[in-house]
Design a protein around this motif. Sequence first.
Motif, PDB file in Angstrom:
ATOM      1  N   LYS A  10      -3.078 -67.403  74.068  1.00 48.21           N
ATOM      2  CA  LYS A  10      -4.165 -67.366  73.097  1.00 48.21           C
ATOM      3  C   LYS A  10      -4.903 -68.695  73.166  1.00 48.21           C
ATOM      4  N   ILE A  11      -6.235 -68.648  73.106  1.00 49.10           N
ATOM      5  CA  ILE A  11      -7.041 -69.824  73.393  1.00 49.10           C
ATOM      6  C   ILE A  11      -7.935 -70.153  72.207  1.00 49.10           C
ATOM      7  N   TRP A  12      -7.933 -71.441  71.845  1.00 53.45           N
ATOM      8  CA  TRP A  12      -8.761 -71.930  70.738  1.00 53.45           C
ATOM      9  C   TRP A  12      -9.619 -73.107  71.210  1.00 53.45           C
ATOM     10  N   LEU A  13     -10.738 -73.294  70.509  1.00 49.22           N
ATOM     11  CA  LEU A  13     -11.553 -74.500  70.634  1.00 49.22           C
ATOM     12  C   LEU A  13     -11.446 -75.288  69.342  1.00 49.22           C
ATOM     13  N   GLY A  14     -11.291 -76.589  69.461  1.00 51.63           N
ATOM     14  CA  GLY A  14     -11.203 -77.414  68.269  1.00 51.63           C
ATOM     15  C   GLY A  14     -11.652 -78.831  68.543  1.00 51.63           C
ATOM     16  N   GLY A  15     -11.530 -79.653  67.526  1.00 49.74           N
ATOM     17  CA  GLY A  15     -11.867 -81.067  67.630  1.00 49.74           C
ATOM     18  C   GLY A  15     -11.022 -81.826  66.635  1.00 49.74           C
ATOM     19  N   PRO A  16     -10.977 -83.161  66.746  1.00 50.08           N
ATOM     20  CA  PRO A  16     -10.122 -83.949  65.853  1.00 50.08           C
ATOM     21  C   PRO A  16     -10.361 -83.685  64.371  1.00 50.08           C
ATOM     22  N   CYS A  17     -11.611 -83.393  63.989  1.00 51.82           N
ATOM     23  CA  CYS A  17     -11.938 -83.186  62.579  1.00 51.82           C
ATOM     24  C   CYS A  17     -12.562 -81.821  62.318  1.00 51.82           C
ATOM     25  N   LEU A  18     -12.401 -80.880  63.262  1.00 51.53           N
ATOM     26  CA  LEU A  18     -12.991 -79.546  63.143  1.00 51.53           C
ATOM     27  C   LEU A  18     -11.895 -78.479  63.182  1.00 51.53           C
ATOM     28  N   LYS A  19     -12.095 -77.412  62.426  1.00 52.27           N
ATOM     29  CA  LYS A  19     -11.142 -76.298  62.465  1.00 52.27           C
ATOM     30  C   LYS A  19     -11.233 -75.590  63.813  1.00 52.27           C
ATOM     31  N   SER A  20     -10.122 -75.056  64.242  1.00 54.68           N
ATOM     32  CA  SER A  20     -10.072 -74.371  65.531  1.00 54.68           C
ATOM     33  C   SER A  20     -10.690 -72.979  65.433  1.00 54.68           C
ATOM     34  N   ILE A  21     -11.326 -72.568  66.538  1.00 56.66           N
ATOM     35  CA  ILE A  21     -11.939 -71.247  66.644  1.00 56.66           C
ATOM     36  C   ILE A  21     -11.277 -70.505  67.796  1.00 56.66           C
ATOM     37  N   GLU A  22     -10.790 -69.302  67.537  1.00 56.33           N
ATOM     38  CA  GLU A  22     -10.201 -68.496  68.606  1.00 56.33           C
ATOM     39  C   GLU A  22     -11.295 -67.958  69.514  1.00 56.33           C
ATOM     40  N   ILE A  23     -11.119 -68.099  70.833  1.00 58.23           N
ATOM     41  CA  ILE A  23     -12.139 -67.608  71.766  1.00 58.23           C
ATOM     42  C   ILE A  23     -11.626 -66.536  72.720  1.00 58.23           C
ATOM     43  N   ALA A  24     -10.294 -66.412  72.858  1.00 60.17           N
ATOM     44  CA  ALA A  24      -9.785 -65.417  73.809  1.00 60.17           C
ATOM     45  C   ALA A  24      -8.294 -65.198  73.588  1.00 60.17           C
ATOM     46  N   ARG A  25      -7.844 -64.030  74.034  1.00 60.40           N
ATOM     47  CA  ARG A  25      -6.409 -63.708  74.089  1.00 60.40           C
ATOM     48  C   ARG A  25      -6.171 -62.961  75.390  1.00 60.40           C
ATOM     49  N   VAL A  26      -5.207 -63.430  76.156  1.00 56.23           N
ATOM     50  CA  VAL A  26      -4.931 -62.868  77.475  1.00 56.23           C
ATOM     51  C   VAL A  26      -3.450 -62.508  77.554  1.00 56.23           C
ATOM     52  N   VAL A  27      -3.166 -61.373  78.160  1.00 60.90           N
ATOM     53  CA  VAL A  27      -1.777 -61.000  78.447  1.00 60.90           C
ATOM     54  C   VAL A  27      -1.534 -61.253  79.936  1.00 60.90           C
ATOM     55  N   GLY A  28      -0.688 -62.215  80.219  1.00 60.70           N
ATOM     56  CA  GLY A  28      -0.409 -62.567  81.600  1.00 60.70           C
ATOM     57  C   GLY A  28       0.531 -61.573  82.260  1.00 60.70           C
TER      58      GLY A  28
END
Length: 223
Positions: free
Chosen positions: A167-185
């Motif tokens: 599962k993949i998120w984007l975030g920053g030191p002072c920002l909440k994370s946003i989910e951008i993708a989910r992959v089944v390997g």
Amino acid sequence: MSNFLRHTKISAGLLLGLLLIAYIQSFAQSRHDEPWSLGFGAPDYMEVWIETADVVDIRERVFRRAGSGIASVLTPKDNKGEPAGWPKSPGRGAGRDVLGADLPRLIYVRWQSLAEPQTYEAYIVIPESAREIMRKPEKAFCRADGKWITDYRADIGIGLAPGGIAKIWLGGPCLKSIEIARVVGTINKQGPSQGKNEGRYALPLSPESKAYIEKFGIPYDSW
């Protein structure tokens, strides 16, 4: 100079200017001079060893072993952890900056799920919508020092769970994370270390994780 020649020169100059603007805009959209980082985490007790994480950026350059080693994971004593599900705003996890890379187009990860144990691999395509988020500066309030800053979502965090879930998120030191993708390997049929280690995994499961899994099992459907 005739009106025709004068008009032709003005039109040619205008066309050149428009082409230059378009090129600059295109170049700005393709380059990203802010550094970005790649990190990995795992649910409580579900320990993970990353064999390699290779990045392909939007200029088709390959950065091998942009990530490797132990993923960030909690192993609380007395079975007090909670491995099911994901945090609302997970951090980047264990990782580092991908130096010299433009924004990512593809991330390949091969990892050992020590909790099962099993070896997985996954190809994670980063959508353009995610890169647009990474380019965009945002005002953010940092609770650590009580200040407003301009921040970027320049941290890519990948959560790795049993069953080959990424599962993949984007975030920053002072920002909440946003989910951008989910992959089944998929299972890597060569096994740990691509079959070069006689089937041995990189690390033994910790006593705390082993005790939890033996008592409660692995919550596969929660990720």
